[in-house]
Design a protein around this motif. Structure first.
Motif, PDB file in Angstrom:
ATOM      1  N   UNK A   6      41.206  30.970  30.066  1.00  0.00           N
ATOM      2  CA  UNK A   6      40.402  30.595  28.902  1.00  0.00           C
ATOM      3  C   UNK A   6      39.526  31.780  28.549  1.00  0.00           C
ATOM      4  N   UNK A   7      39.702  32.282  27.327  1.00  0.00           N
ATOM      5  CA  UNK A   7      38.989  33.483  26.891  1.00  0.00           C
ATOM      6  C   UNK A   7      37.984  33.100  25.807  1.00  0.00           C
ATOM      7  N   UNK A   8      36.712  33.274  26.127  1.00  0.00           N
ATOM      8  CA  UNK A   8      35.645  32.868  25.213  1.00  0.00           C
ATOM      9  C   UNK A   8      34.989  31.599  25.712  1.00  0.00           C
ATOM     10  N   UNK A   9      33.754  31.702  26.171  1.00  0.00           N
ATOM     11  CA  UNK A   9      33.095  30.572  26.826  1.00  0.00           C
ATOM     12  C   UNK A   9      31.958  29.986  25.988  1.00  0.00           C
ATOM     13  N   UNK A  10      32.296  29.663  24.736  1.00  0.00           N
ATOM     14  CA  UNK A  10      31.399  28.851  23.931  1.00  0.00           C
ATOM     15  C   UNK A  10      31.566  27.404  24.355  1.00  0.00           C
ATOM     16  N   UNK A  11      31.072  26.474  23.540  1.00  0.00           N
ATOM     17  CA  UNK A  11      31.143  25.062  23.917  1.00  0.00           C
ATOM     18  C   UNK A  11      32.586  24.580  24.089  1.00  0.00           C
ATOM     19  N   UNK A  12      33.461  24.983  23.161  1.00  0.00           N
ATOM     20  CA  UNK A  12      34.858  24.555  23.240  1.00  0.00           C
ATOM     21  C   UNK A  12      35.539  25.150  24.464  1.00  0.00           C
ATOM     22  N   UNK A  13      35.363  26.438  24.675  1.00  0.00           N
ATOM     23  CA  UNK A  13      35.999  27.100  25.807  1.00  0.00           C
ATOM     24  C   UNK A  13      35.546  26.542  27.143  1.00  0.00           C
ATOM     25  N   UNK A  14      34.246  26.312  27.277  1.00  0.00           N
ATOM     26  CA  UNK A  14      33.707  25.743  28.518  1.00  0.00           C
ATOM     27  C   UNK A  14      34.260  24.344  28.754  1.00  0.00           C
ATOM     28  N   UNK A  15      34.308  23.548  27.689  1.00  0.00           N
ATOM     29  CA  UNK A  15      34.814  22.183  27.809  1.00  0.00           C
ATOM     30  C   UNK A  15      36.266  22.169  28.269  1.00  0.00           C
ATOM     31  N   UNK A  16      37.095  23.025  27.667  1.00  0.00           N
ATOM     32  CA  UNK A  16      38.514  23.092  28.037  1.00  0.00           C
ATOM     33  C   UNK A  16      38.673  23.587  29.474  1.00  0.00           C
ATOM     34  N   UNK A  17      37.976  24.663  29.804  1.00  0.00           N
ATOM     35  CA  UNK A  17      38.115  25.274  31.135  1.00  0.00           C
ATOM     36  C   UNK A  17      37.705  24.316  32.253  1.00  0.00           C
ATOM     37  N   UNK A  18      36.559  23.685  32.098  1.00  0.00           N
ATOM     38  CA  UNK A  18      36.063  22.795  33.158  1.00  0.00           C
ATOM     39  C   UNK A  18      36.920  21.541  33.295  1.00  0.00           C
ATOM     40  N   UNK A  19      37.424  21.035  32.167  1.00  0.00           N
ATOM     41  CA  UNK A  19      38.264  19.837  32.228  1.00  0.00           C
ATOM     42  C   UNK A  19      39.614  20.147  32.881  1.00  0.00           C
ATOM     43  N   UNK A  20      40.199  21.293  32.553  1.00  0.00           N
ATOM     44  CA  UNK A  20      41.466  21.685  33.178  1.00  0.00           C
ATOM     45  C   UNK A  20      41.293  21.847  34.681  1.00  0.00           C
ATOM     46  N   UNK A  21      40.180  22.457  35.086  1.00  0.00           N
ATOM     47  CA  UNK A  21      39.913  22.633  36.518  1.00  0.00           C
ATOM     48  C   UNK A  21      39.703  21.285  37.199  1.00  0.00           C
ATOM     49  N   UNK A  22      39.005  20.387  36.528  1.00  0.00           N
ATOM     50  CA  UNK A  22      38.779  19.052  37.079  1.00  0.00           C
ATOM     51  C   UNK A  22      40.094  18.311  37.281  1.00  0.00           C
ATOM     52  N   UNK A  23      41.086  18.618  36.435  1.00  0.00           N
ATOM     53  CA  UNK A  23      42.395  17.970  36.516  1.00  0.00           C
ATOM     54  C   UNK A  23      43.281  18.589  37.596  1.00  0.00           C
ATOM     55  N   UNK A  24      42.774  19.631  38.260  1.00  0.00           N
ATOM     56  CA  UNK A  24      43.507  20.201  39.389  1.00  0.00           C
ATOM     57  C   UNK A  24      44.276  21.476  39.109  1.00  0.00           C
ATOM     58  N   UNK A  25      44.075  22.080  37.943  1.00  0.00           N
ATOM     59  CA  UNK A  25      44.796  23.300  37.602  1.00  0.00           C
ATOM     60  C   UNK A  25      43.974  24.539  37.957  1.00  0.00           C
ATOM     61  N   UNK A  26      44.677  25.683  38.085  1.00  0.00           N
ATOM     62  CA  UNK A  26      43.987  26.946  38.302  1.00  0.00           C
ATOM     63  C   UNK A  26      43.489  27.469  36.971  1.00  0.00           C
ATOM     64  N   UNK A  27      42.231  27.853  36.912  1.00  0.00           N
ATOM     65  CA  UNK A  27      41.640  28.304  35.648  1.00  0.00           C
ATOM     66  C   UNK A  27      40.882  29.613  35.844  1.00  0.00           C
ATOM     67  N   UNK A  28      41.255  30.608  35.048  1.00  0.00           N
ATOM     68  CA  UNK A  28      40.512  31.861  34.985  1.00  0.00           C
ATOM     69  C   UNK A  28      39.718  31.845  33.683  1.00  0.00           C
TER      70      UNK A  28
END
Length: 219
Positions: A6-28
């Motif tokens: 996930x490139x760009x950590x505004x509100x949308x990017x943070x929301x996507x990144x943290x949710x994907x990680x919560x679902x068990x995926x690897x997230x950079x």
């Protein structure tokens, strides 16, 4: 488990990144801001402070090994276009990019974006539907003319089967699934499948057809 960047950590990017990680995926997670990177560090697999518009710097992060890139760069349209192009050139299989306008979206598609999303526009439409509708539980715009909705079964449909309701002919919508009380889901329901109280339909159709259905269901 998939690998996402996930490139760009505004509100949308943070929301996507943290949710994907919560679902068990690897997230950079990548951003130019040290502060933003530090804030998300404990909520993703890896967080890196880097200039994603620098091809060498981006390439050194091993992007070709990732299944999906989410480009969520805010108001810098030139940067979002460049980073989308670099992700494709570096071998990322699927690139989803946030757009600010229709023209921005067209350029992103031309440089290789596999999917373009309008988070603010989509959320605005979903919020509006949820505010004014008693039956529409969720709403996702697929295009300017077509949407996917979850609609609670109105009382007058309870006990009737799909053949009797004939929703495709009467309202121009296609029912993709029925979610029953308890969580069971009937995918691609048949004509003999009957609706029960508190069932939820997952349907797709034109926005005009969905509005027509909502008007009827709300009576």
């Amino acid at each position: 488990m998939k690998q996402f960047v996930v490139i760009g950590l505004g509100r949308f990017g943070v929301s996507v990144a943290t949710e994907l990680y919560r679902m068990g995926h690897e997230v950079l997670a990548i951003d130019r801001s040290v502060e933003r990177v530090e804030e998300i560090a404990d909520s993703v697999t890896h967080a890196v402070c880097a200039d994603a518009t620098d091809e060498a710097e981006l390439g050194s992060l091993g992007l070709r090994n990732f299944d999906v890139a989410v480009v969520s760069i805010g108001s810098d349209l030139q940067a979002s276009i460049l980073v989308t192009m670099l992700c494709k050139e570096l071998g990322v299989k699927y690139v989803l990019t946030k757009a600010k306008s229709d023209l921005h979206a067209k350029v992103l598609q031309r440089v290789g974006a596999d999917k373009v999303v309008f988070p603010e526009r989509d959320m605005g439409a979903r919020t509006a539907y949820n505010l004014v509708s008693t039956n529409i539980l969720d709403y996702i715009e697929l295009s300017p003319d077509y949407s996917l909705v979850e609609i609670s079964v109105p009382p007058q449909w309870v006990g009737k089967n799909m053949r009797e309701l004939n929703l495709r002919v009467r309202y121009g919508i296609n029912v993709m699934a029925i979610r029953h009380v308890g969580g069971d889901i009937s995918v691609a329901p048949q004509g003999i499948d009957a609706l029960e109280k508190d069932d939820v339909l997952v349907a797709i159709g034109s926005n005009a057809s969905i509005s027509k259905l909502e008007d009827m269901a709300g009576r």
